[in-house]
Write a protein that holds these residues in place. Structure first.
Motif, PDB file in Angstrom:
ATOM      1  N   ALA A  17      46.137  39.514  40.573  1.00 15.75           N
ATOM      2  CA  ALA A  17      45.939  40.868  40.066  1.00 15.75           C
ATOM      3  C   ALA A  17      44.852  41.595  40.837  1.00 15.75           C
ATOM      4  O   ALA A  17      45.001  42.773  41.181  1.00 15.75           O
ATOM      5  N   MET A  18      43.744  40.897  41.138  1.00 11.87           N
ATOM      6  CA  MET A  18      42.649  41.528  41.879  1.00 11.87           C
ATOM      7  C   MET A  18      43.089  41.891  43.284  1.00 11.87           C
ATOM      8  O   MET A  18      42.729  42.930  43.826  1.00 11.87           O
ATOM      9  N   GLY A  19      43.877  41.025  43.915  1.00  6.87           N
ATOM     10  CA  GLY A  19      44.362  41.328  45.255  1.00  6.87           C
ATOM     11  C   GLY A  19      45.222  42.565  45.278  1.00  6.87           C
ATOM     12  O   GLY A  19      45.118  43.395  46.189  1.00  6.87           O
ATOM     13  N   GLN A  20      46.061  42.740  44.264  1.00  5.86           N
ATOM     14  CA  GLN A  20      46.896  43.931  44.204  1.00  5.86           C
ATOM     15  C   GLN A  20      46.063  45.181  43.984  1.00  5.86           C
ATOM     16  O   GLN A  20      46.294  46.216  44.608  1.00  5.86           O
ATOM     17  N   ARG A  21      45.062  45.104  43.107  1.00  8.66           N
ATOM     18  CA  ARG A  21      44.225  46.285  42.852  1.00  8.66           C
ATOM     19  C   ARG A  21      43.450  46.687  44.091  1.00  8.66           C
ATOM     20  O   ARG A  21      43.314  47.855  44.407  1.00  8.66           O
ATOM     21  N   ARG A  22      42.932  45.698  44.838  1.00  4.66           N
ATOM     22  CA  ARG A  22      42.146  46.025  46.026  1.00  4.66           C
ATOM     23  C   ARG A  22      43.015  46.595  47.130  1.00  4.66           C
ATOM     24  O   ARG A  22      42.542  47.307  48.007  1.00  4.66           O
ATOM     25  N   ASN A  23      44.301  46.275  47.111  1.00  2.00           N
ATOM     26  CA  ASN A  23      45.214  46.819  48.104  1.00  2.00           C
ATOM     27  C   ASN A  23      45.829  48.131  47.656  1.00  2.00           C
ATOM     28  O   ASN A  23      46.748  48.646  48.288  1.00  2.00           O
ATOM     29  N   GLY A  24      45.351  48.641  46.519  1.00  2.14           N
ATOM     30  CA  GLY A  24      45.818  49.927  46.048  1.00  2.14           C
ATOM     31  C   GLY A  24      47.172  49.895  45.385  1.00  2.14           C
ATOM     32  O   GLY A  24      47.823  50.929  45.240  1.00  2.14           O
ATOM     33  N   ILE A  72      28.368  49.303  35.722  1.00  2.00           N
ATOM     34  CA  ILE A  72      29.142  48.857  34.569  1.00  2.00           C
ATOM     35  C   ILE A  72      30.521  49.496  34.668  1.00  2.00           C
ATOM     36  O   ILE A  72      30.652  50.721  34.636  1.00  2.00           O
ATOM     37  N   GLY A  73      31.531  48.662  34.843  1.00  2.00           N
ATOM     38  CA  GLY A  73      32.890  49.160  35.012  1.00  2.00           C
ATOM     39  C   GLY A  73      33.734  48.140  35.750  1.00  2.00           C
ATOM     40  O   GLY A  73      33.291  47.025  36.036  1.00  2.00           O
ATOM     41  N   PRO A  74      34.963  48.488  36.084  1.00  2.00           N
ATOM     42  CA  PRO A  74      35.883  47.531  36.705  1.00  2.00           C
ATOM     43  C   PRO A  74      35.374  47.026  38.057  1.00  2.00           C
ATOM     44  O   PRO A  74      34.804  47.784  38.843  1.00  2.00           O
ATOM     45  N   TYR A  75      35.589  45.733  38.301  1.00  2.00           N
ATOM     46  CA  TYR A  75      35.326  45.181  39.620  1.00  2.00           C
ATOM     47  C   TYR A  75      36.416  45.660  40.590  1.00  2.00           C
ATOM     48  O   TYR A  75      37.420  46.215  40.192  1.00  2.00           O
ATOM     49  N   CYS A  89      20.678  40.449  50.773  1.00  2.00           N
ATOM     50  CA  CYS A  89      21.299  41.092  49.616  1.00  2.00           C
ATOM     51  C   CYS A  89      22.043  40.061  48.772  1.00  2.00           C
ATOM     52  O   CYS A  89      22.470  39.012  49.272  1.00  2.00           O
ATOM     53  N   TYR A  90      22.200  40.378  47.512  1.00  2.00           N
ATOM     54  CA  TYR A  90      22.906  39.519  46.577  1.00  2.00           C
ATOM     55  C   TYR A  90      23.818  40.393  45.709  1.00  2.00           C
ATOM     56  O   TYR A  90      23.389  41.439  45.225  1.00  2.00           O
ATOM     57  N   GLY A  91      25.040  39.952  45.527  1.00  2.00           N
ATOM     58  CA  GLY A  91      25.958  40.624  44.617  1.00  2.00           C
ATOM     59  C   GLY A  91      26.253  39.714  43.447  1.00  2.00           C
ATOM     60  O   GLY A  91      26.764  38.602  43.638  1.00  2.00           O
ATOM     61  N   ILE A  92      25.919  40.143  42.237  1.00  2.00           N
ATOM     62  CA  ILE A  92      26.070  39.306  41.043  1.00  2.00           C
ATOM     63  C   ILE A  92      27.072  39.951  40.098  1.00  2.00           C
ATOM     64  O   ILE A  92      26.809  41.015  39.534  1.00  2.00           O
ATOM     65  N   GLY A  93      28.199  39.298  39.925  1.00  2.00           N
ATOM     66  CA  GLY A  93      29.160  39.711  38.912  1.00  2.00           C
ATOM     67  C   GLY A  93      28.905  38.907  37.653  1.00  2.00           C
ATOM     68  O   GLY A  93      29.186  37.714  37.603  1.00  2.00           O
ATOM     69  N   HIS A  94      28.346  39.534  36.640  1.00  2.00           N
ATOM     70  CA  HIS A  94      27.924  38.796  35.445  1.00  2.00           C
ATOM     71  C   HIS A  94      29.082  38.394  34.542  1.00  2.00           C
ATOM     72  O   HIS A  94      28.941  37.470  33.740  1.00  2.00           O
ATOM     73  N   ASP A  95      30.204  39.067  34.666  1.00  2.00           N
ATOM     74  CA  ASP A  95      31.272  38.883  33.686  1.00  2.00           C
ATOM     75  C   ASP A  95      32.567  38.434  34.358  1.00  2.00           C
ATOM     76  O   ASP A  95      32.838  38.757  35.523  1.00  2.00           O
ATOM     77  N   ASP A  96      33.367  37.700  33.600  1.00  2.00           N
ATOM     78  CA  ASP A  96      34.685  37.264  34.034  1.00  2.00           C
ATOM     79  C   ASP A  96      35.678  38.349  33.650  1.00  2.00           C
ATOM     80  O   ASP A  96      35.912  38.584  32.465  1.00  2.00           O
ATOM     81  N   PRO A  97      36.294  39.036  34.625  1.00  2.00           N
ATOM     82  CA  PRO A  97      37.185  40.150  34.271  1.00  2.00           C
ATOM     83  C   PRO A  97      38.456  39.727  33.554  1.00  2.00           C
ATOM     84  O   PRO A  97      39.170  40.577  33.035  1.00  2.00           O
ATOM     85  N   SER A  98      38.742  38.417  33.516  1.00  4.36           N
ATOM     86  CA  SER A  98      39.876  37.970  32.712  1.00  4.36           C
ATOM     87  C   SER A  98      39.472  37.803  31.248  1.00  4.36           C
ATOM     88  O   SER A  98      40.323  37.558  30.395  1.00  4.36           O
ATOM     89  N   THR A 124      36.201  39.670  29.881  1.00  2.00           N
ATOM     90  CA  THR A 124      35.488  40.881  29.478  1.00  2.00           C
ATOM     91  C   THR A 124      36.320  42.122  29.791  1.00  2.00           C
ATOM     92  O   THR A 124      36.907  42.206  30.875  1.00  2.00           O
ATOM     93  N   PRO A 125      36.394  43.088  28.873  1.00  3.35           N
ATOM     94  CA  PRO A 125      37.101  44.341  29.191  1.00  3.35           C
ATOM     95  C   PRO A 125      36.566  44.954  30.477  1.00  3.35           C
ATOM     96  O   PRO A 125      35.352  44.962  30.718  1.00  3.35           O
ATOM     97  N   ALA A 126      37.467  45.441  31.326  1.00  2.42           N
ATOM     98  CA  ALA A 126      37.066  45.957  32.635  1.00  2.42           C
ATOM     99  C   ALA A 126      35.983  47.022  32.525  1.00  2.42           C
ATOM    100  O   ALA A 126      35.066  47.080  33.353  1.00  2.42           O
ATOM    101  N   SER A 127      36.064  47.847  31.499  1.00  6.20           N
ATOM    102  CA  SER A 127      35.092  48.941  31.354  1.00  6.20           C
ATOM    103  C   SER A 127      33.696  48.447  31.021  1.00  6.20           C
ATOM    104  O   SER A 127      32.728  49.209  31.116  1.00  6.20           O
TER     105      SER A 127
END
Length: 326
Positions: A129-136, A189-192, A218-227, A229-232
C-alpha cells in the motif's frame, strides 16, 4: 515583532508544549496518567488543560492515552519476541490480560494472539500500500492483496536472510553501539509517504541551513505504525543533531535520542522501496538474529548533504532498530 510574527511564535510555543506532553505520555504508558501532572509538564493551566488538549489533538486526553496504550501493545506484539499477552498488557498500563484482550479486540477486531500471528501478512500488505501511495497510485484492498506476492518477491532474497536492493546488492546488518545524542526536531502529524519528503524540503532543511546545521547528522523518527494508527494521527519527527549548549529555537523543540545497542542496515534505493527494507528487517532478519526490538525509537539516520542522489533520486540512510537479547 509584528502581530503576524507574534501569532506564529505563540502557535509554535503551543506546539512545543504539546509535543512535550505527547512525549511524556509515550514514556509513561505503563503508569497512571494524571491530568494535573501533564498540565505541569506543558506549563498550562490545570483548570483548562483538558480543553486545550482536546482542541489541539482532536480527541480527549483519556481517549488519546487509551489509543496510544493499545497501539503500543500492538507494536510490541508485532516484534516477534517471547513476551506473553499478560506481560504486554502490564507494560502498556492494563491491569489484567482479560481487560487488555477486551479492549484490544474492540479496537482491532481480533485477539492479541491473532494479531501477533497475522503480523507477516499485515506488514506485506502495508508495504504494498505504501509503495502505491508513494508512486501516486490509488490503493484499494483488491489492488493491495493482488500485489502482495510480487512485493515480497522484489524485496526479499530467496533464502530470506538477506535483502536485495534495487541494484541487486545485499543489504547487510551490523550490530552497533550508538551514543545518546541531543537533537532539535520539528514534528509532522499526518499521513506518512510523500508528505515526509516535503516536510524536510520545505520546513526542516531551510531551518537547518539558517542555523549552520546543513552538514549535521539527521534522524527521521516515525513514532507510529500506519497499519495501526489512523493516518491523520501518525507522528513523524524530522531531527538534526545539535550540541548540548545549542540555544532554543521558536520553530523546534529538543530531545535526547537514547544511545545503546542498535541493528543498523545500510539502505540505498528509491524512497518508495524503503518500506520493504524495514519489513525485511523486522519480519525476516530480527526473528533469526537472537535479538528483539526494545522500546527505544527506531529511526533512519543520514547526512542531509549526501542522503539524496540528484542524478537518480535514490535515498541513502542507515535504518536503525534498537535491540536487546531475547
Amino acid at each position: 515583532m509584528t502581530s503576524k510574527a507574534s501569532a506564529q511564535a505563540s502557535r509554535a510555543e503551543y506546539t512545543r508544549r504539546m509535543n512535550r506532553v505527547l512525549n511524556y505520555i509515550d514514556a509513561h504508558l505503563d503508569q497512571p496518567l494524571d491530568g494535573t501532572e501533564l498540565a505541569d509538564v506543558a506549563n498550562f493551566s490545570r483548570f483548562h488543560f483538558h480543553r486545550i488538549f482536546t482542541a489541539f489533538m482532536g480527541e480527549t486526553l483519556g481517549s488519546y492515552a487509551r489509543r496510544r496504550r493499545l497501539e503500543k501493545a500492538a507494536f510490541r506484539l508485532s516484534c516477534g519476541n517471547d513476551e506473553t499477552v499478560l506481560e504486554t498488557a502490564l507494560a502498556t498500563g492494563f491491569s489484567s490480560a482479560e481487560a487488555f484482550a477486551r479492549a484490544f479486540k474492540l479496537k482491532f477486531g481480533c485477539t492479541p494472539s491473532e494479531w501477533r500471528s497475522n503480523t507477516p501478512r499485515r506488514m506485506a500488505e502495508q508495504a504494498a500500500a505504501m509503495g502505491q501511495r508513494r508512486n501516486g497510485q490509488e490503493s484499494n484492498p483488491d489492488q493491495v492483496f493482488g500485489n502482495l506476492d510480487q512485493a515480497c518477491q522484489i524485496a526479499f532474497a530467496e533464502d530470506d536472510v538477506s535483502y536485495l536492493t534495487t541494484e541487486g546488492t545485499t543489504m547487510e546488518v551490523r550490530i552497533i553501539e550508538l551514543p545518546a545524542v541531543r537533537v532539535a526536531y520539528q514534528r509532522l502529524i499526518g499521513p506518512y509517504g510523500p508528505a515526509i519528503g516535503e516536510f524536510w524540503r520545505n520546513k526542516m532543511t531551510p531551518w537547518m541551513q539558517s542555523h549552520g546545521l546543513s552538514d549535521a547528522t539527521c534522524y527521521g523518527i516515525g513514532h507510529d505504525d500506519p497499519s495501526v494508527t489512523p493516518a491523520s494521527k501518525c507522528r513523524y519527527d524530522a531531527c538534526v543533531e545539535v550540541a548540548a549548549d545549542f540555544p532554543g529555537s521558536e520553530k523546534t523543540d529538543s530531545l535526547v535520542l537514547p544511545g545503546g545497542r542498535y541493528a543498523a542496515a545500510r539502505f540505498k534505493g528509491k524512497p518508495e522501496t524503503i518500506a520493504g527494507a524495514w519489513i525485511w528487517l523486522t519480519r525476516e532478519w530480527l526473528p533469526s538474529s537472537g535479538l528483539q526490538c526494545d522500546d527505544r525509537p527506531c529511526f533512519e539516520m543520514f547526512s542531509a548533504t549526501t542522503a539524496r542522489a540528484p542524478e537518480t533520486g535514490e535515498f541513502s540512510c542507515d535504518i536503525c532498530i534498537p535491540v536487546r537479547a531475547l
